[in-house]
Enzyme design. Sequence first.
Site, mmCIF file in Angstrom:
data_model
loop_
_atom_site.group_PDB
_atom_site.id
_atom_site.type_symbol
_atom_site.label_atom_id
_atom_site.label_comp_id
_atom_site.label_asym_id
_atom_site.label_seq_id
_atom_site.Cartn_x
_atom_site.Cartn_y
_atom_site.Cartn_z
ATOM 1 N N ASP A 12 0.803 -1.237 0.000
ATOM 2 C CA ASP A 12 0.000 0.000 0.000
ATOM 3 C C ASP A 12 0.834 1.283 0.000
ATOM 4 O O ASP A 12 1.493 1.603 0.990
ATOM 5 C CB ASP A 12 -0.923 0.068 1.216
ATOM 6 C CG ASP A 12 -1.762 -1.180 1.425
ATOM 7 O OD1 ASP A 12 -1.292 -2.273 1.056
ATOM 8 O OD2 ASP A 12 -2.863 -1.070 1.986
ATOM 9 N N ASN A 44 -4.159 3.743 -0.898
ATOM 10 C CA ASN A 44 -4.000 4.900 -0.005
ATOM 11 C C ASN A 44 -3.177 6.011 -0.645
ATOM 12 O O ASN A 44 -2.641 6.877 0.048
ATOM 13 C CB ASN A 44 -3.290 4.481 1.297
ATOM 14 C CG ASN A 44 -3.954 3.314 1.980
ATOM 15 O OD1 ASN A 44 -3.463 2.187 1.894
ATOM 16 N ND2 ASN A 44 -5.061 3.568 2.624
ATOM 17 N N ASN A 71 -10.169 -1.519 0.499
ATOM 18 C CA ASN A 71 -11.400 -0.982 1.095
ATOM 19 C C ASN A 71 -11.627 0.500 0.809
ATOM 20 O O ASN A 71 -12.739 0.980 0.917
ATOM 21 C CB ASN A 71 -11.423 -1.250 2.600
ATOM 22 C CG ASN A 71 -10.179 -0.797 3.327
ATOM 23 O OD1 ASN A 71 -9.066 -1.140 2.936
ATOM 24 N ND2 ASN A 71 -10.349 -0.018 4.372
ATOM 25 N N HIS A 72 -10.571 1.244 0.438
ATOM 26 C CA HIS A 72 -10.756 2.671 0.143
ATOM 27 C C HIS A 72 -10.924 2.970 -1.352
ATOM 28 O O HIS A 72 -10.819 4.116 -1.778
ATOM 29 C CB HIS A 72 -9.575 3.480 0.689
ATOM 30 C CG HIS A 72 -9.475 3.435 2.179
ATOM 31 N ND1 HIS A 72 -10.533 3.765 2.996
ATOM 32 C CD2 HIS A 72 -8.450 3.091 3.007
ATOM 33 C CE1 HIS A 72 -10.157 3.631 4.270
ATOM 34 N NE2 HIS A 72 -8.913 3.211 4.289
ATOM 35 N N HIS A 178 -3.129 -4.323 3.451
ATOM 36 C CA HIS A 178 -4.091 -3.572 4.279
ATOM 37 C C HIS A 178 -3.604 -3.244 5.695
ATOM 38 O O HIS A 178 -3.878 -2.166 6.182
ATOM 39 C CB HIS A 178 -5.461 -4.251 4.379
ATOM 40 C CG HIS A 178 -6.411 -3.553 5.311
ATOM 41 N ND1 HIS A 178 -6.976 -2.327 5.007
ATOM 42 C CD2 HIS A 178 -6.866 -3.884 6.550
ATOM 43 C CE1 HIS A 178 -7.760 -1.950 6.020
ATOM 44 N NE2 HIS A 178 -7.699 -2.873 6.969
ATOM 45 N N HIS A 180 -0.660 -2.646 6.723
ATOM 46 C CA HIS A 180 0.448 -1.697 6.620
ATOM 47 C C HIS A 180 1.667 -2.087 7.444
ATOM 48 O O HIS A 180 2.620 -1.310 7.548
ATOM 49 C CB HIS A 180 0.007 -0.260 6.988
ATOM 50 C CG HIS A 180 -0.956 0.335 6.010
ATOM 51 N ND1 HIS A 180 -1.278 1.670 6.005
ATOM 52 C CD2 HIS A 180 -1.656 -0.227 4.987
ATOM 53 C CE1 HIS A 180 -2.168 1.908 5.037
ATOM 54 N NE2 HIS A 180 -2.402 0.772 4.410
HETATM 55 FE FE LIG Z 1 -4.008 0.367 2.989
HETATM 56 FE FE LIG Z 2 -7.005 -1.019 3.302
#
Ligand SMILES: [Fe+2]
Ligand SMILES: [Fe+2]
Length: 263
Positions: A12, A44, A71-72, A178, A180
């Site tokens: 990410d 992100n 998810n974003h 996710h 991180h």
């Molecule tokens: Fe993320």
């Molecule tokens: Fe995420």
Amino acid sequence: MAPGASILFVGDVVGRAGRRALKALLPGLREELGPTFVVVNGENAAGGIGITPKEADEIFELGADAITLGNHTYRHREIWPYLDERQEIVRPANYLRTQPGRGTCVVERDGVKLGVVNLSGNLFMQASMPALVAIDDALREVEGADHVLVDIHAEATSEKVALGWYLDGRVTAVVGTHTHVPTNDARVLPGGTAYITDVGMTGARGGVIGVRREQSIAVLRTRMPMRYDPAEEDPWINAVLVRASEPRRADSIEPVLRAVPSE
Ligand SMILES: [Fe+2]
Ligand SMILES: [Fe+2]
């Protein structure tokens, strides 16, 4: 006969610090490691949450063959049509068919085809189908690919480990994203699938999973909502390199964790 390949998968990319780390380190890593494919999780990339066409274009220009999300995905409206138009950016395959974008793509380089699948976990996440069910349909979509990389974007280590076992011997790599935070469990499973529970993030290690640490600490201490800004301090790239000489079988997986050299 499908030739071998190597895949550099980047965890990410978080905010400006993450984009900076990618820009500073990816060209050198491509030179040093010579990956056939580069796949980047970009969920992100825009200010720490979501992605817009601007950051997606920037990541592609830095040499990514494909971008995965999580998810974003839909945070910024501008990306919705982009997800339908551009084949090489994928959102979780276990979202609704009516949601913009697609969950799989196939990219080709040097005569080798790589299938890329993005999946969302089901714990604390809004996916319409269980990841371990949706993956069977997703794999049919990338049937002709020599290699397949699955990015499981999930909170629960159990879901990711289970998916690794479920896909062992069927895909080249299952990589988690996710949380991180990189996990120390990269290995090739007995059936030949490279696996890691979380690759980590490409962003500021001086923060709390991408957020400025004083803000995160204050929220945790006061139980009061507060504005979160992306951290900038100590940017790193967190990635893995997967090498494969046989179709859909990995020889190795190694973490690639590097700091941006300070000026
Ligand atoms: Fe993320
Ligand atoms: Fe995420």
